[in-house]
Design an enzyme around this catalytic site. Structure first.
Site, PDB file in Angstrom:
ATOM      1  N   ARG A 137      69.009  46.606  37.937  1.00 41.14           N
ATOM      2  CA  ARG A 137      69.908  47.824  37.656  1.00 41.14           C
ATOM      3  C   ARG A 137      70.731  47.426  36.291  1.00 41.14           C
ATOM      4  NH1 ARG A 137      70.665  50.894  42.381  1.00 41.14           N
ATOM      5  NH2 ARG A 137      72.571  51.762  41.662  1.00 41.14           N
ATOM      6  N   LYS A 158      69.543  49.776  34.302  1.00 36.88           N
ATOM      7  CA  LYS A 158      68.363  50.665  34.801  1.00 36.88           C
ATOM      8  C   LYS A 158      68.743  51.724  35.474  1.00 36.88           C
ATOM      9  CE  LYS A 158      64.228  51.105  36.213  1.00 36.88           C
ATOM     10  NZ  LYS A 158      63.218  51.720  35.265  1.00 36.88           N
ATOM     11  N   ASN A 172      82.104  49.988  42.255  1.00 38.26           N
ATOM     12  CA  ASN A 172      80.962  50.572  40.916  1.00 38.26           C
ATOM     13  C   ASN A 172      81.537  51.789  40.717  1.00 38.26           C
ATOM     14  OD1 ASN A 172      77.912  52.033  41.457  1.00 38.26           O
ATOM     15  ND2 ASN A 172      78.654  51.304  39.588  1.00 38.26           N
ATOM     16  N   GLY A 173      81.768  51.933  39.412  1.00 31.96           N
ATOM     17  CA  GLY A 173      82.237  53.088  38.814  1.00 31.96           C
ATOM     18  C   GLY A 173      83.325  52.998  37.922  1.00 31.96           C
ATOM     19  N   GLU A 200      64.788  50.242  22.674  1.00 33.40           N
ATOM     20  CA  GLU A 200      65.295  49.565  23.799  1.00 33.40           C
ATOM     21  C   GLU A 200      65.005  48.056  24.016  1.00 33.40           C
ATOM     22  OE1 GLU A 200      65.419  52.472  27.712  1.00 33.40           O
ATOM     23  OE2 GLU A 200      63.232  52.264  26.776  1.00 33.40           O
ATOM     24  N   TRP A 213      78.578  45.714  35.471  1.00 28.12           N
ATOM     25  CA  TRP A 213      78.284  46.141  34.322  1.00 28.12           C
ATOM     26  C   TRP A 213      79.566  46.731  33.782  1.00 28.12           C
ATOM     27  CZ3 TRP A 213      77.644  50.674  31.596  1.00 28.12           C
ATOM     28  CH2 TRP A 213      77.012  50.826  30.358  1.00 28.12           C
ATOM     29  N   HIS A 216      61.405  67.640   5.279  1.00 24.41           N
ATOM     30  CA  HIS A 216      62.963  68.316   5.052  1.00 24.41           C
ATOM     31  C   HIS A 216      63.872  66.923   5.307  1.00 24.41           C
ATOM     32  CE1 HIS A 216      61.287  72.234   5.651  1.00 24.41           C
ATOM     33  NE2 HIS A 216      60.708  71.676   6.469  1.00 24.41           N
ATOM     34  N   LYS A 237      61.124  53.425  23.528  1.00 24.58           N
ATOM     35  CA  LYS A 237      60.993  51.987  23.961  1.00 24.58           C
ATOM     36  C   LYS A 237      60.967  50.804  22.912  1.00 24.58           C
ATOM     37  CE  LYS A 237      60.476  52.629  27.131  1.00 24.58           C
ATOM     38  NZ  LYS A 237      60.995  53.649  28.168  1.00 24.58           N
ATOM     39  N   GLU A 270      59.557  59.088  22.730  1.00 21.88           N
ATOM     40  CA  GLU A 270      59.359  58.063  23.914  1.00 21.88           C
ATOM     41  C   GLU A 270      59.010  56.597  23.307  1.00 21.88           C
ATOM     42  OE1 GLU A 270      60.771  57.759  26.777  1.00 21.88           O
ATOM     43  OE2 GLU A 270      59.472  56.079  27.640  1.00 21.88           O
ATOM     44  N   CYS A 295      75.151  48.184  38.046  1.00 22.87           N
ATOM     45  CA  CYS A 295      76.046  47.346  38.891  1.00 22.87           C
ATOM     46  C   CYS A 295      75.483  47.633  40.042  1.00 22.87           C
ATOM     47  CB  CYS A 295      77.534  47.968  38.848  1.00 22.87           C
ATOM     48  SG  CYS A 295      78.473  47.971  40.498  1.00 22.87           S
TER      49      CYS A 295
HETATM   50  N1  GLU Z   1      84.698  49.683  35.922  1.00 19.41           N
HETATM   51  C1  GLU Z   1      84.771  48.629  36.810  1.00 19.41           C
HETATM   52  C2  GLU Z   1      84.612  47.394  36.049  1.00 19.41           C
HETATM   53  O1  GLU Z   1      84.588  47.501  34.572  1.00 19.41           O
HETATM   54  C3  GLU Z   1      83.151  48.466  37.588  1.00 19.41           C
HETATM   55  C4  GLU Z   1      82.089  48.515  36.594  1.00 19.41           C
HETATM   56  C5  GLU Z   1      80.734  48.343  37.505  1.00 19.41           C
HETATM   57  O2  GLU Z   1      80.505  49.544  37.899  1.00 19.41           O
HETATM   58  O3  GLU Z   1      80.104  47.384  37.506  1.00 19.41           O
HETATM   59  O4  GLU Z   1      84.746  46.208  36.379  1.00 19.41           O
END
Ligand code: GLU
Length: 610
Positions: free
Chosen positions: A27, A605, A100-101, A490, A75, A506, A487, A483, A2
């Protein structure tokens, strides 16, 4: 994960916001949006599922003039990836927000707000926060006060920017658990998730601390702590030049970053190691005195950084004679763990904003660790600011989601920590010399490994139709196998697992057949004979082997085994050198599979949510 950009200026900010979002793309995100208030006081908002280029296209031909605006790459955490859920969100045409969050108590707040007549147009937790601010604005009559009131009702993490449509010359910014930096201009001010996104407009920054709320106008920035007291936060000038974030001659950021490793390592070593010593002040002014007292090292990290910590455990116990434990941040933060006497708490993170790692550091501070050290690539990030000591890796901006040069420079930092700790504990000078010599030789060894590119590109064709793979290593190469597997997962989406080679019998031997490639990391060290036995166990069961080994290990290619010659290298740095061919392998397999190498699906990221 985000991105947020906001601006209050005297000029049109649309292009600043869109360029800021573009620079935050690394990100990881799934949708994007922008909202600007024009001269007539009208709010214009455009949101798009997809990437920033699509948002930019959607903005073409639209009137998005205006000197105040906010923009966001989302995100998704709450609510699907849809235009309705994309930010910015608007409350009753009056308040605009990006966030964001995660707001954990969104469900109960939503119910209360619905009972007060608020209509929700999205499934997000963000819209809950927005309407709550609106409700508190009605009560307090002032947006700053409203945000100060609302945040007390929230559980969770947020970096947020909010403004009123009828008073757009003031942005209110709040941060708790998600990063935000203020960019200081002349007659204009900015806010963003990181300084990189604001580099085209300023090099003067101010970081907010946990719980801070700030008011940004064109002329000034005022910061208030969680008690509401106005506070001064340090300002600093970024010395990162307006560095090119392009891909240069490379097809992807990841490939460019793989090839940048010799330079990144040279930069990380420069002026920090002498022939026989490590300059221990690179860990901080008090490092020398503190390191002397260390009796145990607790390393905490996530993902790729966790793997670098696992390698360091082998090094610390072998070369510095210091005990070490390594744990995943999201685990240690939720359990009662044992704190050793005189323990050094080491966190490792590329961004310095990894939510779980940061939370683990904050917890450690209340648990009686002697001191803390951050190994990090981003100056002034939260982890760096909140740790007693720090070691900055000088990898430069890493844009590809799959970490490459950040990982190898972390390993360099950790090896220097091993030497510095050993030095302070008086281990034999020849061991320190062995480490410094090995580090000096590392950039050229990596250059030699990069020369394997063409061979590995061809080899990758054999993996393209595979569904599963197994990576094997022993000793400090076991985390390198982990690692390598990470990779491949991912970026090529092939299921890959890593095992300590001695564990094969095992359980995982049951999986071996001709459709399961087995990748073996096999330097010529004291575990080689043991590893060869494990290789034979696989061959006896019809497995197809890809062995990365140096010539002296004496593996021979045949119909069941492909041997890839890795440059002969000192044992100490072998984990770093053997990382390179595995990075190349995952990259070229992903190319054949046609995946989005730099922004693999579902990944971000900088993981700033829990
Ligand atoms: N929780 C918020 C959403 O789902 C923000 C997500 C984010 O950090 O992009 O829209």
């Amino acid at each position: 994960m985000c991105g947020i950009v906001g601006a209050v200026a005297q000029r049109d900010v649309k292009d600043i916001l869109l360029e800021g979002l573009r620079r935050l793309e690394y990100r990881g995100y799934d949708s994007a949006g922008i909202a600007v208030v024009d001269k007539k006081g009208e709010l214009n908002r455009i949101r798009k599922v997809g990437n920033v280029a699509e948002l930019r296209d959607a903005c073409q031909g639209q009137d998005l003039s205006g000197a105040t605006g906010i923009a966001h790459t989302r995100w998704a955490t709450h609510g699907g990836v849809t235009e309705q859920n994309a930010h910015p969100h608007v409350s009753e045409g009056k308040l605009v927000i990006v966030h964001n969050g995660i707001i954990e108590n969104h469900a109960e707040l939503r119910q209360l707000l619905e009972s007060k007549g608020y209509t929700f147009t999205s499934d997000t937790d963000t819209e809950v926060m927005l309407h709550q601010i609106h409700e508190d604005l009605k009560q307090t009559g002032d947006l700053l006060k409203a945000v100060q009131t609302t945040v007390k009702k929230l559980h969770g993490a947020y970096g947020t920017v909010v403004y009123e449509v009828n008073n757009p010359e003031r942005l209110i910014v709040a941060r708790s658990g998600s990063p935000l930096v203020i960019g200081l201009g002349i007659g204009e001010n900015f806010v963003a998730s990181d300084q990189f996104s604001l580099q085209p407009v300023t090099n003067r920054f101010q970081y907010l601390e946990e719980g801070d709320i700030a008011e940004l106008t064109r002329e000034q920035v005022r910061v208030f702590d969680p008690t509401g007291k106005e506070v001064e936060r340090d300002q600093f000038e970024s010395d990162i030049s307006h560095e090119s974030d392009g891909k240069g001659e490379y097809r992807h950021h990841m490939l460019k970053e793989i090839h940048e490793q010799p330079t990144a390592i040279r930069n990380t070593l420069q002026d920090r190691i002498l022939e026989l010593t490590i300059v221990d002040s690179v860990f901080g002014e008090d490092a020398s005195a503190l390191l002397k007292k260390v009796e145990h090292v607790q390393i905490v990290a996530c993902g790729t950084s966790y793997h670098s910590g696992l390698v360091a455990r082998y090094w610390l116990e072998q070369y510095a004679n210091v005990s070490c434990s390594v744990e995943i941040a999201s685990e240690i933060r939720y359990r009662k763990s044992f704190v050793h006497k005189n323990a050094l708490f080491v966190t490792i993170s590329q961004s310095g904003e990894t939510a779980d790692t940061l939370a683990a550091l904050r917890l450690a501070k209340s648990q009686g660790y002697m001191t803390s050290l951050a190994i990090c690539n981003v100056p002034n990030s939260s982890l760096v600011r909140e740790s007693d000591l720090c070691f900055m890796t000088k990898a430069g901006a890493e844009i590809g989601v799959a970490s490459t040069k950040a990982f190898t420079t972390q390993l360099v930092g950790l090896l220097m920590l091993v030497a510095a700790l050993g030095q302070s504990k008086g281990i034999a000078a020849n061991v320190i010399k062995q480490i410094t010599n090995a580090l000096h030789s590392l950039p050229s060894k990596i250059e030699e490994s990069l020369a394997l590119s063409d061979e590995i590109e061809k080899l990758a064709e054999e993996f393209a139709d595979k569904q599963h793979s197994l990576f094997l290593g022993r000793g400090e190469q076991y985390p390198i196998a982990m690692e390598g597997a990470l990779k491949l997962k991912e970026i090529s989406y092939i299921h890959a697992e890593a095992y300590a080679a001695g564990e094969l019998k095992h359980g995982p031997l049951a999986l071996i057949d001709a459709d399961m490639p087995i990748i073996v990391v096999a330097p010529n060290n004291e575990l080689l004979e043991k590893l060869k036995s494990n290789v034979e166990e696989v061959r006896a069961r019809g497995g197809i082997l890809y062995v990365f080994a140096d010539k002296h290990a004496q593996f021979e290619s045949d119909e069941t085994m492909r041997v890839i010659d890795v440059p002969n290298t000192d044992d100490i740095i072998a984990p770093i050198v053997y990382t390179i061919p595995l990075q190349l392998l995952s990259y070229y397999v992903a190319i054949i599979k046609g995946t989005d190498v730099d922004q693999p699906r579902n990944l971000a990221k900088s993981v700033t949510v829990e």
